[in-house]
Design a protein around this motif. Structure first.
Motif, PDB file in Angstrom:
ATOM      1  N   ILE A 192       0.867  -1.181   0.000  1.00 20.99           N
ATOM      2  CA  ILE A 192       0.000   0.000   0.000  1.00 20.99           C
ATOM      3  C   ILE A 192       0.898   1.224   0.000  1.00 20.99           C
ATOM      4  CG2 ILE A 192      -1.941   1.167   1.100  1.00 20.99           C
ATOM      5  CD1 ILE A 192      -2.483  -1.406   2.671  1.00 20.99           C
ATOM      6  N   THR A 236      -2.640   5.879  -3.310  1.00 16.78           N
ATOM      7  CA  THR A 236      -3.818   5.348  -2.635  1.00 16.78           C
ATOM      8  C   THR A 236      -4.845   6.435  -2.367  1.00 16.78           C
ATOM      9  OG1 THR A 236      -2.481   3.626  -1.581  1.00 16.78           O
ATOM     10  CG2 THR A 236      -4.587   4.145  -0.534  1.00 16.78           C
ATOM     11  N   CYS A 276      -5.160   8.913   7.299  1.00 20.93           N
ATOM     12  CA  CYS A 276      -4.959   9.031   5.852  1.00 20.93           C
ATOM     13  C   CYS A 276      -4.712  10.483   5.456  1.00 20.93           C
ATOM     14  CB  CYS A 276      -6.170   8.464   5.115  1.00 20.93           C
ATOM     15  SG  CYS A 276      -6.235   6.654   5.116  1.00 20.93           S
ATOM     16  N   ILE A 278      -8.741   2.120  -0.609  1.00 22.75           N
ATOM     17  CA  ILE A 278      -9.112   1.527   0.669  1.00 22.75           C
ATOM     18  C   ILE A 278     -10.615   1.703   0.808  1.00 22.75           C
ATOM     19  CG2 ILE A 278      -8.814   1.577   3.169  1.00 22.75           C
ATOM     20  CD1 ILE A 278      -6.101   3.002   2.666  1.00 22.75           C
ATOM     21  N   THR A 327     -14.042   1.522   2.860  1.00 29.29           N
ATOM     22  CA  THR A 327     -14.586   1.538   4.215  1.00 29.29           C
ATOM     23  C   THR A 327     -16.041   1.998   4.148  1.00 29.29           C
ATOM     24  OG1 THR A 327     -14.022   3.868   4.652  1.00 29.29           O
ATOM     25  CG2 THR A 327     -12.313   2.224   5.089  1.00 29.29           C
ATOM     26  N   VAL A 340      -7.962  -2.517  -1.030  1.00 31.05           N
ATOM     27  CA  VAL A 340      -7.792  -2.825   0.389  1.00 31.05           C
ATOM     28  C   VAL A 340      -9.167  -2.676   1.025  1.00 31.05           C
ATOM     29  CG1 VAL A 340      -6.601  -2.215   2.533  1.00 31.05           C
ATOM     30  CG2 VAL A 340      -5.456  -1.888   0.315  1.00 31.05           C
ATOM     31  N   GLY A 396     -11.360  -2.659   4.557  1.00 27.06           N
ATOM     32  CA  GLY A 396     -11.252  -2.548   6.000  1.00 27.06           C
ATOM     33  C   GLY A 396     -12.212  -3.479   6.722  1.00 27.06           C
ATOM     34  N   ILE A 411      -3.951  -1.494   8.397  1.00 22.92           N
ATOM     35  CA  ILE A 411      -3.829  -0.519   7.303  1.00 22.92           C
ATOM     36  C   ILE A 411      -2.872   0.594   7.704  1.00 22.92           C
ATOM     37  CG2 ILE A 411      -5.051   1.228   5.950  1.00 22.92           C
ATOM     38  CD1 ILE A 411      -7.535  -0.637   6.131  1.00 22.92           C
ATOM     39  N   THR A 412      -3.085   1.141   8.893  1.00 21.85           N
ATOM     40  CA  THR A 412      -2.221   2.215   9.385  1.00 21.85           C
ATOM     41  C   THR A 412      -0.777   1.761   9.484  1.00 21.85           C
ATOM     42  OG1 THR A 412      -4.050   3.200  10.632  1.00 21.85           O
ATOM     43  CG2 THR A 412      -1.805   3.787  11.312  1.00 21.85           C
ATOM     44  N   ARG A 431       0.766  -0.552   7.783  1.00 23.90           N
ATOM     45  CA  ARG A 431       1.366  -0.697   6.450  1.00 23.90           C
ATOM     46  C   ARG A 431       1.654   0.660   5.822  1.00 23.90           C
ATOM     47  NH1 ARG A 431       0.015  -6.042   3.126  1.00 23.90           N
ATOM     48  NH2 ARG A 431      -0.192  -7.525   4.856  1.00 23.90           N
TER      49      ARG A 431
END
Length: 219
Positions: free
Chosen positions: A25, A30, A68, A150, A152, A175, A177, A209-210, A212
């Motif tokens: 990622i 992203t 993000c 990502i 969500t 990705v 979540g 996620i954070t 990575r």
């Protein structure tokens, strides 16, 4: 080698439960998609479509949004709304149980105020489940130079899952979540994650996620 039923079944089950996509990622490639965190789904008791699990996970998603923003990942919000008098919606929606109440939204859809959307962040009003269906999302992402999304928001197995599949079909790295998505029947969460995990997306928690994103930044 002869592949037995037990062997192929075990292989499939392992992919559903433990499979992981192999891409990195990269923050500069992203975008974060926040799907339909709107009043009727998130505001407690506001509509018959309230998703209690979405209300509970909203603070975790808010934190991911802030993280993000902190690494310059654009945040794109969507709303499931009445666009073009409903004439751009799939015609068969009216026949499905999802449309089985007489409740009507008072005015246009709005992002739930507590999500803290910034005025300079893209807002896309979509007529159906997937965020790519009859919207400019693909153009927006390409103009931003983003090839990874990502996903969500809510509902996991409708708007979020459909968006993930549409992104995959358009060549995006997806990705998803696992704990920043929610559905109206929580027993449906893991079955949807399992399908996405095996065939469409890298399924991660918000913390993963954070982690990575941070690791990639400092690599």
């Amino acid at each position: 080698m002869t592949y037995t039923e037990a062997w192929v079944t075990a292989r499939a089950r392992s992919s559903y439960e433990h499979g992981r996509a192999s891409f990195d990622i990269r923050p500069e490639r992203t975008a974060l998609l926040v799907i339909d965190m709107q009043d009727e789904f998130v505001e407690p008791g506001w509509s018959p479509y309230w998703v209690p699990a979405a209300t509970r996970m909203a603070p975790r998603l808010q934190q991911l949004v802030e993280e993000c923003r902190g690494v310059s990942i654009p945040v794109i919000w969507t709303l499931f709304d009445d666009t073009h008098l409903g004439l751009d919606r799939p015609r068969t929606l009216r026949f499905l149980p999802h449309a089985d109440t007489d409740w009507r939204r008072p005015g246009p859809a709005r992002v739930w105020g507590q999500m803290g959307r910034h005025a300079d962040e893209v807002l896309i009003r979509k007529p159906s489940y997937g965020a790519f269906y009859d919207t400019p999302l693909d153009t927006v992402l390409r103009n931003l130079g983003r090839d990874t999304v990502i996903v969500t928001g809510t509902l996991t197995n409708y708007c979020c899952g459909t968006t993930a599949r549409q992104a995959y079909e358009r060549g995006y790295k997806v990705v998803f979540g696992s704990d920043v998505t929610a559905t109206d029947d929580e027993t449906r969460q893991e079955p949807e994650l399992a399908v996405l995990r095996k065939g469409f997306a890298l399924v991660l928690t918000a913390d993963e996620i954070t982690s990575r994103l941070t690791a990639t930044q400092h690599a």
